[in-house]
Design a protein around this motif. Structure first.
Motif, PDB file in Angstrom:
ATOM      1  N   ASP A 184      -0.465 -18.634  -9.320  1.00 50.91           N
ATOM      2  CA  ASP A 184      -1.275 -18.224 -10.494  1.00 50.91           C
ATOM      3  C   ASP A 184      -1.590 -17.037 -10.896  1.00 50.91           C
ATOM      4  OD1 ASP A 184      -1.617 -21.275 -10.765  1.00 50.91           O
ATOM      5  OD2 ASP A 184      -3.453 -21.169  -9.837  1.00 50.91           O
ATOM      6  N   VAL A 185      -0.459 -16.325 -10.761  1.00 52.24           N
ATOM      7  CA  VAL A 185      -0.687 -14.637 -11.085  1.00 52.24           C
ATOM      8  C   VAL A 185      -0.911 -14.523 -12.620  1.00 52.24           C
ATOM      9  CG1 VAL A 185       1.129 -14.176  -9.288  1.00 52.24           C
ATOM     10  CG2 VAL A 185       1.922 -14.536 -11.589  1.00 52.24           C
ATOM     11  N   SER A 186      -0.713 -15.274 -13.356  1.00 51.22           N
ATOM     12  CA  SER A 186      -1.028 -15.170 -14.793  1.00 51.22           C
ATOM     13  C   SER A 186      -2.761 -15.061 -14.912  1.00 51.22           C
ATOM     14  CB  SER A 186      -0.913 -16.566 -15.725  1.00 51.22           C
ATOM     15  OG  SER A 186      -1.671 -17.684 -15.240  1.00 51.22           O
ATOM     16  N   ARG A 187      -3.609 -15.393 -13.784  1.00 54.02           N
ATOM     17  CA  ARG A 187      -4.975 -15.194 -13.703  1.00 54.02           C
ATOM     18  C   ARG A 187      -5.530 -13.515 -13.551  1.00 54.02           C
ATOM     19  NH1 ARG A 187      -7.877 -20.083 -12.737  1.00 54.02           N
ATOM     20  NH2 ARG A 187      -6.528 -21.541 -12.252  1.00 54.02           N
ATOM     21  N   LEU A 188      -4.364 -12.863 -13.062  1.00 57.21           N
ATOM     22  CA  LEU A 188      -4.566 -11.522 -12.553  1.00 57.21           C
ATOM     23  C   LEU A 188      -4.282 -10.649 -13.842  1.00 57.21           C
ATOM     24  CD1 LEU A 188      -2.712 -11.637  -9.355  1.00 57.21           C
ATOM     25  CD2 LEU A 188      -5.176 -11.604  -9.553  1.00 57.21           C
ATOM     26  N   ASP A 189      -4.846  -9.488 -13.886  1.00 56.89           N
ATOM     27  CA  ASP A 189      -4.495  -8.288 -14.681  1.00 56.89           C
ATOM     28  C   ASP A 189      -3.217  -7.531 -14.388  1.00 56.89           C
ATOM     29  OD1 ASP A 189      -6.769  -8.807 -16.536  1.00 56.89           O
ATOM     30  OD2 ASP A 189      -7.923  -8.023 -15.044  1.00 56.89           O
ATOM     31  N   ILE A 190      -3.446  -7.243 -13.132  1.00 57.43           N
ATOM     32  CA  ILE A 190      -2.175  -6.716 -12.506  1.00 57.43           C
ATOM     33  C   ILE A 190      -1.889  -7.113 -11.066  1.00 57.43           C
ATOM     34  CG2 ILE A 190      -1.088  -4.129 -11.799  1.00 57.43           C
ATOM     35  CD1 ILE A 190      -3.446  -2.830 -13.536  1.00 57.43           C
ATOM     36  N   LEU A 191      -0.583  -7.364 -10.844  1.00 54.84           N
ATOM     37  CA  LEU A 191      -0.215  -7.960  -9.489  1.00 54.84           C
ATOM     38  C   LEU A 191       0.962  -6.724  -9.012  1.00 54.84           C
ATOM     39  CD1 LEU A 191      -0.046  -9.877  -7.286  1.00 54.84           C
ATOM     40  CD2 LEU A 191       1.880 -10.988  -8.397  1.00 54.84           C
ATOM     41  N   TYR A 192       0.517  -6.337  -7.919  1.00 54.04           N
ATOM     42  CA  TYR A 192       1.440  -5.196  -7.042  1.00 54.04           C
ATOM     43  C   TYR A 192       1.799  -5.879  -5.850  1.00 54.04           C
ATOM     44  CZ  TYR A 192      -1.258  -1.517  -9.592  1.00 54.04           C
ATOM     45  OH  TYR A 192      -1.601  -0.916 -10.639  1.00 54.04           O
ATOM     46  N   ARG A 193       3.083  -5.687  -5.476  1.00 56.38           N
ATOM     47  CA  ARG A 193       3.913  -5.899  -4.177  1.00 56.38           C
ATOM     48  C   ARG A 193       3.796  -4.616  -3.238  1.00 56.38           C
ATOM     49  NH1 ARG A 193       7.322  -9.734  -2.509  1.00 56.38           N
ATOM     50  NH2 ARG A 193       7.894 -10.541  -4.515  1.00 56.38           N
ATOM     51  N   LEU A 194       3.149  -5.075  -1.935  1.00 56.26           N
ATOM     52  CA  LEU A 194       3.021  -3.942  -0.964  1.00 56.26           C
ATOM     53  C   LEU A 194       4.467  -4.253   0.085  1.00 56.26           C
ATOM     54  CD1 LEU A 194       1.793  -1.789   0.782  1.00 56.26           C
ATOM     55  CD2 LEU A 194       0.292  -3.399   1.866  1.00 56.26           C
ATOM     56  N   ASP A 195       5.158  -3.336   0.035  1.00 55.08           N
ATOM     57  CA  ASP A 195       6.499  -3.412   0.658  1.00 55.08           C
ATOM     58  C   ASP A 195       6.933  -1.952   1.296  1.00 55.08           C
ATOM     59  OD1 ASP A 195       8.787  -4.238   1.788  1.00 55.08           O
ATOM     60  OD2 ASP A 195       9.996  -4.276  -0.022  1.00 55.08           O
ATOM     61  N   GLY A 196       7.394  -1.782   2.484  1.00 57.14           N
ATOM     62  CA  GLY A 196       7.592  -0.712   3.080  1.00 57.14           C
ATOM     63  C   GLY A 196       6.756   0.531   2.933  1.00 57.14           C
ATOM     64  N   GLY A 197       5.382   0.023   2.860  1.00 59.60           N
ATOM     65  CA  GLY A 197       4.146   1.256   2.839  1.00 59.60           C
ATOM     66  C   GLY A 197       4.075   1.541   1.529  1.00 59.60           C
ATOM     67  N   VAL A 198       4.473   1.080   0.422  1.00 60.21           N
ATOM     68  CA  VAL A 198       4.417   1.432  -0.928  1.00 60.21           C
ATOM     69  C   VAL A 198       4.154   0.512  -1.763  1.00 60.21           C
ATOM     70  CG1 VAL A 198       5.777   2.613  -3.045  1.00 60.21           C
ATOM     71  CG2 VAL A 198       6.299   3.304  -0.529  1.00 60.21           C
ATOM     72  N   LEU A 199       3.112   0.626  -2.655  1.00 64.72           N
ATOM     73  CA  LEU A 199       2.766  -0.554  -3.840  1.00 64.72           C
ATOM     74  C   LEU A 199       3.696  -0.115  -5.009  1.00 64.72           C
ATOM     75  CD1 LEU A 199      -1.123  -0.490  -4.047  1.00 64.72           C
ATOM     76  CD2 LEU A 199       0.291  -2.191  -3.135  1.00 64.72           C
ATOM     77  N   ARG A 200       4.175  -1.356  -5.587  1.00 61.76           N
ATOM     78  CA  ARG A 200       5.287  -1.333  -6.639  1.00 61.76           C
ATOM     79  C   ARG A 200       4.555  -2.647  -7.418  1.00 61.76           C
ATOM     80  NH1 ARG A 200       8.563  -0.627  -2.513  1.00 61.76           N
ATOM     81  NH2 ARG A 200       9.850   1.379  -2.667  1.00 61.76           N
ATOM     82  N   GLU A 201       4.529  -2.462  -8.930  1.00 57.97           N
ATOM     83  CA  GLU A 201       3.971  -3.386  -9.797  1.00 57.97           C
ATOM     84  C   GLU A 201       5.084  -4.498  -9.770  1.00 57.97           C
ATOM     85  OE1 GLU A 201       2.136  -4.238 -14.038  1.00 57.97           O
ATOM     86  OE2 GLU A 201       2.371  -2.082 -13.365  1.00 57.97           O
ATOM     87  N   ALA A 202       4.623  -5.825  -9.437  1.00 58.35           N
ATOM     88  CA  ALA A 202       5.475  -6.977  -9.300  1.00 58.35           C
ATOM     89  C   ALA A 202       5.772  -7.730 -10.698  1.00 58.35           C
ATOM     90  CB  ALA A 202       4.681  -7.946  -8.494  1.00 58.35           C
ATOM     91  N   GLU A 203       6.748  -8.221 -10.500  1.00 59.25           N
ATOM     92  CA  GLU A 203       7.157  -8.985 -12.022  1.00 59.25           C
ATOM     93  C   GLU A 203       6.164 -10.215 -12.068  1.00 59.25           C
ATOM     94  OE1 GLU A 203      11.134 -10.223 -12.006  1.00 59.25           O
ATOM     95  OE2 GLU A 203      12.130  -8.264 -11.775  1.00 59.25           O
ATOM     96  N   ARG A 204       5.938 -10.507 -13.255  1.00 59.71           N
ATOM     97  CA  ARG A 204       4.950 -11.609 -13.709  1.00 59.71           C
ATOM     98  C   ARG A 204       5.621 -12.925 -13.474  1.00 59.71           C
ATOM     99  NH1 ARG A 204      -0.187  -9.453 -14.829  1.00 59.71           N
ATOM    100  NH2 ARG A 204      -0.930 -11.371 -14.316  1.00 59.71           N
ATOM    101  N   THR A 205       5.533 -13.662 -12.465  1.00 62.55           N
ATOM    102  CA  THR A 205       6.011 -15.128 -12.372  1.00 62.55           C
ATOM    103  C   THR A 205       4.885 -15.994 -12.142  1.00 62.55           C
ATOM    104  OG1 THR A 205       6.681 -14.780 -10.254  1.00 62.55           O
ATOM    105  CG2 THR A 205       8.340 -14.330 -11.935  1.00 62.55           C
TER     106      THR A 205
END
Length: 212
Positions: A184-205
């Protein structure tokens, strides 16, 4: 609309035994914002939350906080022999709050009031997680950090959790939800992915899952 930043992290690095976990990470949490971070187990999510909460020192970088902080760790900080009510009283003293009215409201919202005089050792994992969440919220924090908050919840409690998170955001709280699985990521204002020690904004699915 979200207000100004109540928690700011800039250029944070953290390593364990020369293994980099966080690599120059930066993040802003704003008042009235509901943010998610998703990452696989071992990606550094708990390390990140501990640094944000001030429980762990970064190797370098800056974390600035303003307002009351609430933190709900993945591992519950509960005493097996004490009742729910005793936990509320202990945290009331620790927070220095005069009444338990907010705690009792939260018990109602999570359909948990009937367990007030039950000892923790008799509670299920999901019910303990409800208590963990109440303890993090009973002093009405401006910033709330949640590590795998809905682990062990049944579907009804899961929905109640998101209703509560939305209500907190509407009250101006900055809410950060960290998990290895994001529904239910539509409930979030922003979603990030933590990968390789770095935060990146994730695609909204609708659902974002990562290997555990």
């Amino acid at each position: 609309m979200a207000g100004g930043p109540v928690l700011r992290m800039r250029g944070v690095f953290k390593s364990y035994r020369n293994r980099p976990v966080l690599r120059g990470m930066s993040l802003d949490l704003h008042a009235g914002q509901l943010v998610g971070i998703v990452g696989e187990n071992g990606a550094g999510k708990s390390t990140l939350l501990r640094i944000l909460a001030g429980d762990l020192t970064a190797d370098s970088g800056v974390v600035e906080r303003s307002g009351r902080l609430g933190c709900c760790p993945q591992e519950t900080v509960l005493h097996q022999a004490f009742t729910v009510e005793q936990h509320l009283q202990f945290f009331q003293a620790a927070y220095g709050i005069s009444r338990l009215s907010r705690a009792y409201e939260l018990l109602e919202e999570l359909n948990f009031s009937g367990y007030r005089y039950e000892r923790v050792e008799t509670l299920s994992g999901g019910t303990r997680q409800k208590l963990n969440l109440v303890l993090a919220l009973m002093h009405d924090p401006q910033v709330l950090l949640l590590d795998e908050p809905y682990q062990g919840f049944d579907w009804e409690t899961y929905l109640r959790f998101w209703d509560l998170a939305a209500a907190l955001r509407d009250r101006g709280c900055a809410v950060l939800v960290v998990s290895h699985l994001a529904y239910d990521v539509s409930r979030l204002d922003i979603l990030y992915r933590l990968d390789g020690g770095v935060l990146r904004e994730a695609e909204r699915t609708d659902t974002i899952a990562v290997a555990s």
